[in-house]
Design a protein around this motif. Structure first.
Motif, PDB file in Angstrom:
ATOM      1  N   PRO A  61       0.809  -1.231   0.000  1.00 57.67           N
ATOM      2  CA  PRO A  61       0.000   0.000   0.000  1.00 57.67           C
ATOM      3  C   PRO A  61       0.841   1.279   0.000  1.00 57.67           C
ATOM      4  N   TRP A  96      -1.545  -6.883   3.937  1.00 55.37           N
ATOM      5  CA  TRP A  96      -1.052  -5.625   3.376  1.00 55.37           C
ATOM      6  C   TRP A  96      -0.877  -4.632   4.519  1.00 55.37           C
ATOM      7  N   VAL A 120      -6.189   0.341  -0.256  1.00 55.23           N
ATOM      8  CA  VAL A 120      -6.283  -1.119  -0.334  1.00 55.23           C
ATOM      9  C   VAL A 120      -7.600  -1.529  -0.983  1.00 55.23           C
TER      10      VAL A 120
END
Length: 372
Positions: A61, A96, A120
């Motif tokens: 990210p 993530w 995301v």
């Protein structure tokens, strides 16, 4: 964790992916009959096809924020992780990370975390053929069955809470799955404060995993004692082999084992060494001290770290599994390492949350009330 052992069957299902062909059926692996690197690599691909990698940490990210345009479905050379390389590396699930630059705190930390959560979701929506958002064990497995990579948002930095349990609940409602307990007044070198323990109990109630990588030893020990759900160390290897501050000494690995937590070994040269063999050495050590049910993998790609040779991006997991096969790891232990242990932790955290929600209302405690 004793209550979970009584209430939940936590046995690991080695193959949770359905009736897939078994490459070991009728012929247990014997290193003496596999005499070439090509044979081992082919066998590694076969094992990973059944037991894909649940990767504990990706810096994607934050890395994507710097790009004006990208396409992870077709392949993106500006980052280490894209859909084609994850498929080549047999990645089935990926945490993530919602990275916070050092020194970012207060409203700025909350805002940066919210922006990354939004990114995301935007990225996953833009790549529906390769990615699927997931926050509980069922959707993670469903994503794998459908040929997509399950994306779990987190870990986020503890500063993202702004010392507010209401913000924790809001972040969870937006999909947050893990939080790193370090770098704040209530989770510091001195350990968890009373408010820190309340944050952890609320995380248990919500199903947010506690990540202890980089936390102080006092924080780790107290978190293992307080948490009713398994804790994880999303980026920690063995300090006995490499004295990095985020790596765990053997006594903490033993405590993690007692708490049924998870040590996810990072594929970074700084923490594990410059070669595949070095990473395998750490995996051997963690498995020996913490047990085969408490070791996992953390690619740590796109997080600004250098990686060992032959492990330079998300496609490279078969090279590592081939080395483990060379060392005599069984299919069952590899299945736990790559997929089963993460699924077990997610299942137990989900069970803990459902039980806690029946017994406990959302906490309204303030940091000033407990630590003031």
């Amino acid at each position: 964790m004793a209550d979970l052992k009584d209430d939940l069957d936590t046995g690991i299902e080695v193959d949770e992916l359905g009736d897939l062909p078994d490459p070991f059926a009728g012929k247990p692996y014997d290193s003496s009959v596999t005499d070439s690197d090509a044979d081992l690599l082919a066998l590694a691909h076969a094992v990973l096809a059944e037991h894909p990698v649940a990767d504990g940490y990706s810096g994607l990210p934050w890395a994507l924020r710097r790009l004006p345009w990208f396409d992870l479905e077709l392949g993106e050379s500006a980052v280490d992780t894209d859909v084609p390389r994850m498929r080549e590396g047999h990645v089935g699930a990926l945490f993530w990370a919602l990275h916070l630059p050092e020194g970012l705190a207060g409203d700025r930390a909350v805002g940066a975390t919210l922006e990354q959560l939004d990114l995301v979701k935007t990225v996953v929506r833009a790549h529906p053929e390769g990615l699927r958002l997931a926050d509980t064990p069922g959707p993670v497995t469903d994503a794998r069955h459908s040929g997509r990579v399950a994306v779990l948002p987190g870990p986020a930095g503890a500063a993202a809470l702004g010392d507010s349990l209401g913000i924790l609940r809001s972040l969870h409602g937006l999909g947050l799955r893990a939080l790193t307990l370090s770098g704040v007044s209530w989770a510091s070198e001195a350990g968890l404060t009373r408010f820190g323990e309340e944050v952890l109990r609320e995380m248990n109630r919500l199903g947010v995993l506690a990540d202890l990588s980089g936390a102080s030893e006092d924080t780790m020990r107290r978190a293992c004692a307080v948490s009713k759900a398994p804790v994880l160390c999303a980026r920690s290897a063995a300090r006995a082999l490499r004295p990095h501050p985020a790596n765990l000494p053997d006594d903490l690995l033993a405590e993690l084992r007692a708490a049924r937590g998870l040590c996810m070994v990072p594929l970074t040269a700084e923490q594990t060494g410059p070669s595949v063999r070095d990473v395998a050495d750490h995996l051997d050590h963690v498995r020996e001290v913490a047990g085969p049910e408490c070791v996992g993998l953390s690619g740590t790609y796109d997080a600004g770290a250098a990686h060992p040779q032959d492990l330079t991006d998300a496609s490279c997991y078969p090279h590592l599994v081939a080395e483990l096969l060379r060392r005599g790891w069984s299919e069952a232990d590899i299945a736990l390492l790559t997929w089963g242990n993460v699924q077990r932790v997610l299942r137990e955290a989900d069970f803990t949350a459902r039980e806690a929600q029946r017994r406990r209302a959302p906490s309204t405690m303030k940091i000033a009330e407990l630590d003031g």
